[in-house]
Design an enzyme around this catalytic site. Structure first.
Site, PDB file in Angstrom:
ATOM      1  N   HIS A 432       0.896  -1.254  -0.032  1.00 15.55           N
ATOM      2  CA  HIS A 432       0.078  -0.135   0.273  1.00 15.55           C
ATOM      3  C   HIS A 432       0.867   1.316   0.000  1.00 15.55           C
ATOM      4  O   HIS A 432       2.109   1.192   0.313  1.00 15.55           O
ATOM      5  CB  HIS A 432      -0.829   0.176   1.190  1.00 15.55           C
ATOM      6  CG  HIS A 432      -0.230   0.048   2.511  1.00 15.55           C
ATOM      7  ND1 HIS A 432       0.100   1.421   3.080  1.00 15.55           N
ATOM      8  CD2 HIS A 432       0.189  -0.914   3.471  1.00 15.55           C
ATOM      9  CE1 HIS A 432       0.645   0.871   4.322  1.00 15.55           C
ATOM     10  NE2 HIS A 432       0.656  -0.166   4.537  1.00 15.55           N
ATOM     11  N   CYS A 451       2.725  -5.233   6.834  1.00 13.28           N
ATOM     12  CA  CYS A 451       2.462  -4.889   5.439  1.00 13.28           C
ATOM     13  C   CYS A 451       3.701  -3.861   4.609  1.00 13.28           C
ATOM     14  O   CYS A 451       4.536  -3.692   5.546  1.00 13.28           O
ATOM     15  CB  CYS A 451       1.301  -4.010   5.061  1.00 13.28           C
ATOM     16  SG  CYS A 451      -0.374  -5.240   5.537  1.00 13.28           S
TER      17      CYS A 451
END
Length: 531
Positions: A432, A451
């Site tokens: 992301h 992440c």
């Protein structure tokens, strides 16, 4: 006198060429397999269990029928194992060489043939699949590469060396790393230890005096960061050429590229070549764990290097994209290593907060500040997936009871930024963007909850969408502007390889090194020693 050495092979030729030879070889291999059958193999493939199948085929291996030429070729190839980052002692190479010169009877010859077959099968297996089984490929794919069939064909055709070359994974990086390994092995032989570099004055800059300038110049020339023809200047002057070479060294080692030989740079310069050899050998082992590269577009993240590369396997040339990334914090939430399938791009995504973060961070903060959710543009979501009213005190109770979860609305405060690259997996790991772009300037970037935050999300979105007619740079920029959430499925899933290598070689042949942030190099070293 009992025949010895190559002459012994001719003396026993009739026995070795008879049908009984095949039967004896199969029996010896079978008994050998039974003897080791209770041992759980640590390798991805244990060649001792492959050998019976080699001898069950026709024709059986014939190492000695040609005056031992095949056998000597095999020993030579096994002695070259260090070129591929492998240890010839694993295959008892010198023991096989001694036995080759000291065969006394037919039983010795048959046992030698069997053991030479097992050694070569293990060598081919190790070259293709690695020595240690991996999470990427828990079992070796013999349908893709069968060491037994490869060795049998090589013995029939007399192309053993070509079989060894073909065993290497079809990954361009392998040959590049092997070339770097050869350079650093030569350095390690010549320089078992480095002479320490003296610390310079704080913030030493070009033109300043530095007592270690001459030694630093020699070190950087050996490592390839300073051209041998570069002017030396005065012996104790930190010249502009030397500062530029330090910047090149820093770039290769993931350090701040300020051209100043500070503490981190001196520490990297002090790492002995032998340690770099180990890092390169571990990279080769890890590259062998990967399955055959898929066709089309691929995204690769090297976690300790904090780098992402995106490329098309079917197109020649370098990667289409390269960028910095932020990965999971080593102390708390390391990024897991696996191969995922990116399936969609989400513009202006909601952030569905993982339960672990709710428990560890949000609930304690909400307990101290009842307005925490509102201040961070967060909301409660019920079991139906609908947003819930944030009644005073109710949010904390619902979160503690597990009857509600937290999500963060799209917008400037959203932790995912303007775009999320979704690849479904049980660990809920994805790529992301981020609003904290300044963090990419840090040299150490293990800062996330697991992440991967990407430096250039718009470029990555354009790459994975692969639809220039609908998704050019302007269309992606428009989709990333604040507004409604837009989920765009990819036309074809894009594999994402989350990899771990503290040593790589780029297409220009530069050796790239990174810190072992998760301590996985030491773990793999111990596993290889135990194998």
């Amino acid at each position: 006198m009992t025949p010895r050495g190559p002459a012994a092979y001719l003396a026993f030729m009739n026995i070795l060429a008879s049908p009984s030879r095949w039967i004896c070889c199969v029996l010896l291999a079978f008994l050998h397999a039974v003897a080791v059958g209770q041992t759980v193999p640590r390798s991805s493939l244990d060649a001792r269990l492959l050998t019976p199948r080699l001898y069950a085929g026709a024709p059986p291996p014939a190492w000695l029928d040609d005056g031992a030429a095949r056998a000597r070729t095999a020993v030579r190839l096994l002695r070259d194992a260090p070129l591929h980052g492998l240890d010839p002692a694993r295959y008892d190479t010198e023991g096989l060489a001694r036995r080759l010169d000291d065969v006394t009877d037919a039983v010795d010859a048959l046992a030698l043939e069997r053991d030479l077959s097992t050694a070569m099968l293990q060598y081919l297996s190790d070259l293709r699949f690695g020595r240690v089984a991996s999470g990427y490929r828990p079992t070796a794919d013999v349908a893709e590469f069968d060491p037994v069939e490869q060795l049998r064909a090589a013995l029939v055709s007399g192309r053993l060396a070509q079989a060894v070359d073909a065993a290497a994974p079809p990954i361009a990086m392998v040959k590049r790393v092997e070339a770097t390994l050869a350079r650093y092995r030569a350095l390690a032989d010549a320089y078992p230890t480095w002479q320490p570099l003296p610390p310079p004055a704080p913030r030493t800059s070009a033109g300043a005096r530095y007592a270690g300038a001459a030694l630093l110049r020699e070190r950087l020339r050996l490592l390839g960061d300073l051209d041998a023809a570069a002017p030396a200047g005065a012996g104790d002057v930190y010249t502009p050429e030397l500062a530029a070479a330090v910047r090149r060294f820093q770039a290769r080692h993931g350090l701040e590229e300020d051209g100043v030989p500070g503490a981190a740079t001196l520490a990297a310069l002090a790492v002995p070549p032998a340690h770099r050899v180990t890092q390169l050998e571990l990279t080769l082992e890890r590259l062998r764990w990967l399955p055959r590269p898929p066709r089309g577009r691929v995204v690769v993240v090297d976690v300790p290097a904090y780098r992402l590369w995106a490329f098309d396997v079917d197109e020649a040339g370098g990667p289409l994209l390269e960028m910095r990334v932020i990965v999971g914090a080593a102390a708390r939430t390391p990024t897991p290593l696996f191969i995922g399938q990116m399936r969609r791009v989400e513009f202006n995504p909601f952030w569905n907060v993982p339960r672990s973060i709710e428990r560890g961070e949000i609930i304690p903060k909400l307990a101290r500040d009842p307005g925490y959710l509102a201040k961070n543009d967060m909301e409660l979501v019920g079991p139906s997936g609908q947003a819930m009213a944030d009644a005073p005190g109710a949010a904390l109770a619902a979160l503690r009871a597990g009857t509600a979860r937290v999500r963060q609305r799209p917008g400037a405060l959203n932790a995912l930024g303007a775009v999320k690259f979704s690849m479904p997996n049980p660990m809920n790991i994805y790529l992301h963007s981020t609003s904290a772009q300044q963090l990419f300037g840090r040299s150490r970037r293990d800062l996330s909850h697991g992440c991967i935050r990407v430096e250039h999300p718009a470029a990555l979105a354009q790459f994975v969408l692969a639809d220039p007619a609908r998704w050019d740079a302007d269309a992606i920029a428009a989709a990333m502007r604040p507004g409604r959430t837009l989920v765009v499925p990819l036309r074809e899933p894009v594999p994402v390889v989350l990899f771990y290598a503290t040593a790589l070689t780029d297409r220009e042949g530069r050796a790239l090194f990174a810190e072992d942030i998760y301590g996985l190099d030491e773990q793999l070293t111990q596993a290889l020693r135990a194998d």
